[in-house]
Design an enzyme around this catalytic site. Structure first.
Site, short mmCIF file in Angstrom:
data_model
loop_
_atom_site.label_atom_id
_atom_site.label_comp_id
_atom_site.label_asym_id
_atom_site.label_seq_id
_atom_site.Cartn_x
_atom_site.Cartn_y
_atom_site.Cartn_z
N GLU A 68 0.82 -1.22 0.00
CA GLU A 68 0.00 0.00 0.00
C GLU A 68 0.85 1.26 0.00
O GLU A 68 0.49 2.27 -0.61
CB GLU A 68 -0.94 -0.01 1.21
CG GLU A 68 -1.93 -1.16 1.24
CD GLU A 68 -2.79 -1.23 0.00
OE1 GLU A 68 -3.08 -0.16 -0.59
OE2 GLU A 68 -3.17 -2.34 -0.40
N HIS A 71 1.80 2.18 -3.51
CA HIS A 71 0.72 2.94 -4.17
C HIS A 71 0.77 4.40 -3.74
O HIS A 71 0.71 5.31 -4.57
CB HIS A 71 -0.64 2.37 -3.76
CG HIS A 71 -0.99 1.06 -4.39
ND1 HIS A 71 -0.92 0.83 -5.75
CD2 HIS A 71 -1.45 -0.10 -3.84
CE1 HIS A 71 -1.32 -0.40 -6.00
NE2 HIS A 71 -1.63 -0.99 -4.87
#
Length: 374
Positions: A68, A71
């Site tokens: 994550e 990202h």
């Protein structure tokens, strides 16, 4: 998603976990201790097995954080604002406040996560091979091999071509680049995501009912999550198409009745009763919102205690949105389904789900017939 436990910040981005992440950590540790390690080292002491199980589960959660974070950091590079990174029952979530500015940015933000998981899988696999080549502890080899396998599974699963998975974002970016229409690309990706979610849901049910495998529960949960998220993204895409880049300040309601944090419930009851609002923002002397109080919370305070109870004591947190933020990017969670609108930190209005729905209807009312049909 609300963070139960906050760990701090990575590059200024709030990082935390939802309580449900503890469930997956326990299940992963148990999977290692009960299944993976006994198959490789049958006589392994249970204390060592649990240490490796908990350690392996923690390393996997860290690899999800890395997924994550990749990202988020790539998104930041394109000027996309990141709200938070949160781990929960079914993985991790990176929450963005802005949409990618181009198809290229959309693709690079989407692919960063799976590439990170793939790199983690290769890294753990390399560790397993090195430890095995040096005649290291078989239990460590088994744990590293399990971490390699599960990270590669995460990478491959996330590349399935349906929103909200990373593969759905890749599909959206490709269609956006090809057609030049972000909305059509997003709607195609969400339709694919809905079908993917339904397929996973039925596959999980079949695995559970036909084969009696409890793993079908997890597959079904993943299918339900993909289906629900795809439907929500489709709604957001349609709202964005209708409202375009309409800012919150053009939709919000001004002149909302407000309370003061230190004001007594007794003195505020007549004000609340004379208003048509159900939720009331609280503001300090500088105009900064400090919470939100509902009529139900006021009713729950006994009449004999209202004089000694302040509004802040019965208020809940308030969702904040910026006046210049695009309406289509606003998420209104919780029972209030409303938010306080701020400009430079000060309250300037209130936004509710009804306000957004009305803005959509008015926009459709003024749109040409062909656009209304689409």
């Amino acid at each position: 998603m609300k963070q139960t436990l906050k760990f701090g910040r990575i590059a200024g981005i709030p990082v935390g976990v939802h309580w449900s992440a503890l469930v997956i950590m326990v299940l992963l540790a148990q999977s290692l201790v009960v299944g993976v390690l006994p198959a490789s080292v049958p006589d392994l002491p249970w204390t060592v097995a649990w240490l490796l199980g908990v350690g392996g589960a923690a390393l996997f959660l860290l690899s999800l954080f890395a997924h994550e974070a990749a990202h988020a950091l790539v998104a930041r590079g394109f000027g996309i604002r990141v709200e938070r990174l949160t781990l929960w029952l079914l993985g991790g979530v990176a929450e963005f406040r802005d949409e990618p500015p181009s198809a290229r940015a959309d693709f690079l933000v989407a692919i960063a996560g799976p590439l990170t998981s793939f790199a983690a899988g290769v890294g753990f696999g390399t560790v397993a091979l090195l430890v095995s080549g040096l005649d290291g502890p078989p239990a460590v080899v088994a744990t590293a091999g399990w971490l390699a396998m599960i990270n590669l599974v995460v990478a491959v699963f996330n590349l399935l071509p349906g929103a909200p998975l990373d593969g759905g974002r890749v599909l959206r970016a490709a269609l956006w680049w090809w057609r030049g229409d972000r909305t059509r690309a997003a709607l195609t990706a969400t339709r694919t995501g809905r079908w993917l979610g339904i397929a996973l849901l039925f596959a999980g049910l079949a695995e559970l009912l036909v084969f009696g495998a409890l793993s079908g529960i997890w597959l079904g949960l993943l299918g339900w999550f993909v289906l629900a998220a795809a439907i929500a993204e489709g709604v957001t895409a349609r709202t964005r198409a209708i409202l375009d880049d309409t800012p919150v300040r053009a939709v919000m309601r001004t002149g909302a009745v407000c309370g003061e944090p230190g004001q007594s419930v007794e003195s505020f009851v007549p004000v609340a009763a004379g208003s048509r609002q159900r939720w009331f923002p609280l503001c300090d002397d500088a105009g900064h919102p400090t919470g939100m109080v509902g009529l139900t919370a006021l009713v729950d305070v006994p009449a004999t205690a209202r004089a000694a109870t302040t509004l802040q004591q019965v208020a809940g947190p308030a969702t904040r949105v910026d006046a210049g933020q695009a309406v289509a990017t606003v998420v209104l969670p919780g029972p209030t389904r409303s938010a306080v609108v701020v400009d430079d930190g000060r309250l300037v209005g209130v936004l509710s789900s009804d306000d957004i729905a009305r803005a959509v209807e008015v926009a459709r009312l003024h749109a040409p017939a062909g656009d209304r049909a689409r």
